[in-house]
Write a protein that holds these residues in place. Structure first.
Motif, PDB file in Angstrom:
ATOM      1  N   PRO A 146     -57.552  -2.679  99.892  1.00 29.83           N
ATOM      2  CA  PRO A 146     -58.806  -1.919  99.902  1.00 29.83           C
ATOM      3  C   PRO A 146     -58.589  -0.493  99.432  1.00 29.83           C
ATOM      4  N   LEU A 147     -59.619   0.072  98.799  1.00 26.29           N
ATOM      5  CA  LEU A 147     -59.563   1.454  98.341  1.00 26.29           C
ATOM      6  C   LEU A 147     -59.745   2.401  99.530  1.00 26.29           C
ATOM      7  N   PRO A 179     -45.153   5.747  81.128  1.00 27.10           N
ATOM      8  CA  PRO A 179     -44.649   6.668  82.142  1.00 27.10           C
ATOM      9  C   PRO A 179     -43.321   6.163  82.719  1.00 27.10           C
ATOM     10  N   GLY A 180     -42.383   7.068  82.932  1.00 25.63           N
ATOM     11  CA  GLY A 180     -41.059   6.656  83.366  1.00 25.63           C
ATOM     12  C   GLY A 180     -40.922   6.530  84.869  1.00 25.63           C
ATOM     13  N   GLY A 181     -39.860   5.848  85.279  1.00 25.72           N
ATOM     14  CA  GLY A 181     -39.545   5.711  86.697  1.00 25.72           C
ATOM     15  C   GLY A 181     -40.416   4.715  87.425  1.00 25.72           C
ATOM     16  N   LEU A 182     -40.272   4.682  88.747  1.00 24.18           N
ATOM     17  CA  LEU A 182     -41.094   3.800  89.563  1.00 24.18           C
ATOM     18  C   LEU A 182     -42.540   4.292  89.579  1.00 24.18           C
ATOM     19  N   LEU A 183     -43.474   3.364  89.452  1.00 24.28           N
ATOM     20  CA  LEU A 183     -44.884   3.707  89.298  1.00 24.28           C
ATOM     21  C   LEU A 183     -45.737   3.109  90.410  1.00 24.28           C
ATOM     22  N   GLN A 184     -46.775   3.847  90.771  1.00 23.97           N
ATOM     23  CA  GLN A 184     -47.813   3.350  91.671  1.00 23.97           C
ATOM     24  C   GLN A 184     -49.075   3.186  90.827  1.00 23.97           C
ATOM     25  N   VAL A 185     -49.519   1.951  90.647  1.00 23.44           N
ATOM     26  CA  VAL A 185     -50.594   1.643  89.706  1.00 23.44           C
ATOM     27  C   VAL A 185     -51.789   1.067  90.443  1.00 23.44           C
ATOM     28  N   THR A 186     -52.983   1.584  90.144  1.00 21.97           N
ATOM     29  CA  THR A 186     -54.222   0.993  90.656  1.00 21.97           C
ATOM     30  C   THR A 186     -55.035   0.499  89.468  1.00 21.97           C
ATOM     31  N   ASP A 187     -55.544  -0.722  89.578  1.00 23.96           N
ATOM     32  CA  ASP A 187     -56.285  -1.355  88.489  1.00 23.96           C
ATOM     33  C   ASP A 187     -57.460  -2.130  89.085  1.00 23.96           C
ATOM     34  N   ASP A 188     -58.408  -2.494  88.215  1.00 30.87           N
ATOM     35  CA  ASP A 188     -59.603  -3.246  88.636  1.00 30.87           C
ATOM     36  C   ASP A 188     -60.394  -2.486  89.707  1.00 30.87           C
ATOM     37  N   VAL A 189     -60.457  -1.157  89.583  1.00 31.17           N
ATOM     38  CA  VAL A 189     -61.204  -0.354  90.552  1.00 31.17           C
ATOM     39  C   VAL A 189     -62.689  -0.442  90.229  1.00 31.17           C
ATOM     40  N   ASP A 190     -63.506  -0.664  91.258  1.00 36.57           N
ATOM     41  CA  ASP A 190     -64.952  -0.661  91.104  1.00 36.57           C
ATOM     42  C   ASP A 190     -65.389   0.650  90.457  1.00 36.57           C
ATOM     43  N   LEU A 199     -58.945  -3.443  95.136  1.00 33.20           N
ATOM     44  CA  LEU A 199     -58.372  -3.135  93.844  1.00 33.20           C
ATOM     45  C   LEU A 199     -57.014  -3.811  93.748  1.00 33.20           C
ATOM     46  N   THR A 200     -56.480  -3.848  92.541  1.00 32.58           N
ATOM     47  CA  THR A 200     -55.134  -4.371  92.335  1.00 32.58           C
ATOM     48  C   THR A 200     -54.150  -3.217  92.365  1.00 32.58           C
ATOM     49  N   TYR A 201     -53.167  -3.310  93.240  1.00 32.32           N
ATOM     50  CA  TYR A 201     -52.116  -2.300  93.301  1.00 32.32           C
ATOM     51  C   TYR A 201     -50.823  -2.922  92.781  1.00 32.32           C
ATOM     52  N   LEU A 202     -50.130  -2.212  91.888  1.00 36.39           N
ATOM     53  CA  LEU A 202     -48.841  -2.681  91.364  1.00 36.39           C
ATOM     54  C   LEU A 202     -47.781  -1.629  91.629  1.00 36.39           C
ATOM     55  N   HIS A 203     -46.677  -2.066  92.205  1.00 37.86           N
ATOM     56  CA  HIS A 203     -45.491  -1.224  92.389  1.00 37.86           C
ATOM     57  C   HIS A 203     -44.482  -1.705  91.362  1.00 37.86           C
ATOM     58  N   PRO A 256     -63.449  18.147  76.751  1.00 33.47           N
ATOM     59  CA  PRO A 256     -64.204  17.152  75.966  1.00 33.47           C
ATOM     60  C   PRO A 256     -63.602  15.750  76.033  1.00 33.47           C
ATOM     61  N   TRP A 257     -63.327  15.278  77.247  1.00 36.87           N
ATOM     62  CA  TRP A 257     -62.765  13.950  77.452  1.00 36.87           C
ATOM     63  C   TRP A 257     -63.559  13.224  78.534  1.00 36.87           C
ATOM     64  N   ARG A 258     -63.512  11.906  78.501  1.00 34.20           N
ATOM     65  CA  ARG A 258     -64.126  11.102  79.546  1.00 34.20           C
ATOM     66  C   ARG A 258     -63.188   9.948  79.890  1.00 34.20           C
ATOM     67  N   LEU A 259     -63.365   9.407  81.080  1.00 35.26           N
ATOM     68  CA  LEU A 259     -62.565   8.253  81.494  1.00 35.26           C
ATOM     69  C   LEU A 259     -62.921   7.033  80.662  1.00 35.26           C
ATOM     70  N   ARG A 260     -61.935   6.213  80.382  1.00 32.54           N
ATOM     71  CA  ARG A 260     -62.161   4.895  79.796  1.00 32.54           C
ATOM     72  C   ARG A 260     -61.580   3.862  80.751  1.00 32.54           C
ATOM     73  N   PRO A 261     -62.052   2.616  80.676  1.00 31.95           N
ATOM     74  CA  PRO A 261     -61.503   1.596  81.581  1.00 31.95           C
ATOM     75  C   PRO A 261     -59.997   1.434  81.389  1.00 31.95           C
ATOM     76  N   GLY A 262     -59.309   1.239  82.477  1.00 33.59           N
ATOM     77  CA  GLY A 262     -57.866   1.050  82.436  1.00 33.59           C
ATOM     78  C   GLY A 262     -57.251   1.443  83.758  1.00 33.59           C
ATOM     79  N   PRO A 263     -55.988   1.135  83.934  1.00 27.09           N
ATOM     80  CA  PRO A 263     -55.329   1.462  85.202  1.00 27.09           C
ATOM     81  C   PRO A 263     -55.076   2.955  85.353  1.00 27.09           C
ATOM     82  N   SER A 264     -55.039   3.423  86.592  1.00 30.13           N
ATOM     83  CA  SER A 264     -54.578   4.776  86.908  1.00 30.13           C
ATOM     84  C   SER A 264     -53.137   4.653  87.391  1.00 30.13           C
ATOM     85  N   ILE A 265     -52.282   5.559  86.914  1.00 32.91           N
ATOM     86  CA  ILE A 265     -50.849   5.431  87.153  1.00 32.91           C
ATOM     87  C   ILE A 265     -50.299   6.714  87.764  1.00 32.91           C
TER      88      ILE A 265
END
Length: 290
Positions: A146-147, A179-190, A199-203, A256-265
């Motif tokens: 859960p988020l 991105p290098g090293g160990l990552l904490q990834v969140t994906d499929d966020v509403d 959401l999907t969390y990937l370590h 002048p940027w906006r979010l696009r769909p994709g994982p946050s890392i």
């Protein structure tokens, strides 16, 4: 973005008894529905869907109290197909059933109309860079969690703790690209970023698109594109979460940027032995705002 969000609020007010066209409104503002919803949620402190429900139930309460229409007619007027569905939404906002409110005149809880205003902030510069990356893969161990907006997420904590130390060493050795090293990834966020939604969390780590994925690991395919990379250092996870919030309140409205769909890392560059402090990089997928 502030003007677009206020136009969205006005659109909600005009369509409390009808259908919302968030996608059309976003297109007219030169942005995307995904970005508009994410910015609304971050700045208003609630998902757009929750705000709409609260406003509808605030206005519907006047119809209930006046008593000139039956409850089914009121339910249909506000987009519900039954008095039961309307009653659940009404009770969630007001804490009482429509019939009880009609009889007693309350209790009623009002959701005021949101209005976004520009405030002078940004006294603390944000350490940011824009990176263009080809397609790559994120590999590691995933879990559905859960988020949680504030504090340590115990579900993520338990997921990581269940992995043996040797697995962390193995994953780090597999890292093959930024991105290098160990990552904490969140994906499929509403897109509304509703707290409690899954959401999907990937370590794991990032590898090239052509890299083979070990059979015991999960993979997330990441499309080519640009990323805004925010560097943070301080108490963990508070500093990281504050920076994440500031991307919506300060960085996106000023750039002048906006979010696009994709994982946050999140890449952990350095940390204390007890993980109370850390230096991190937050990678957010972005695209030009126009």
């Amino acid at each position: 973005m502030i003007a677009a969000l206020n136009r969205l609020v006005d659109h909600v007010e005009r369509h409390l008894t009808g259908e919302l066209d968030v996608a059309g409104l976003a297109a007219a503002a030169g942005t995307t529905e995904y970005h508009l919803r994410r910015m609304f949620s971050s700045l208003a402190g609630m998902p757009l869907s929750e705000y709409v429900r609260r406003r509808r139930m605030t206005v519907a309460a006047a119809d209930v109290v006046q008593g000139t229409d039956d409850l089914l007619s009121i339910a249909v007027r506000y987009g519900y197909t039954s008095t039961e569905a309307f009653g659940r939404a009404f009770r969630a906002v007001h804490g009482a059933a429509p019939g009880d409110v009609r009889r007693d005149g309350g209790p009623l809880r009002t959701q005021p109309q949101v209005r976004f205003r520009l405030t002078v902030e940004g006294s603390n510069p944000m350490d940011t860079r824009i990176v263009e990356r080809p397609a790559f893969r994120l590999i590691g161990h995933t879990a559905r969690v859960p988020l949680i907006h504030h504090g340590v997420n115990p579900h993520i904590q338990a997921h990581i703790a269940a992995l043996p130390q040797t697995e962390h060493v193995r994953l780090k050795a597999l890292s093959g690209t930024e991105p290098g090293g160990l990552l904490q990834v969140t994906d499929d966020v509403d897109p509304d970023a509703t707290e409690g939604t899954e959401l999907t969390y990937l370590h794991g780590v990032a590898v090239g698109q052509a890299s083979a994925v070990p059979e015991d690991l999960d993979a997330i395919e990441v499309a080519a594109g640009r990323w805004a990379v925010f560097r943070t250092s301080g108490p963990f996870p508070q500093t990281l979460q504050s920076t994440w919030a500031a991307t919506a309140t300060e960085w996106f409205p000023s750039n002048p940027w906006r979010l696009r769909p994709g994982p946050s890392i999140v890449s952990i560059l350095d940390r204390a032995a007890d993980f109370t402090t850390a230096t991190c990089e937050l990678w957010l997928p972005v695209e030009p705002a126009s």
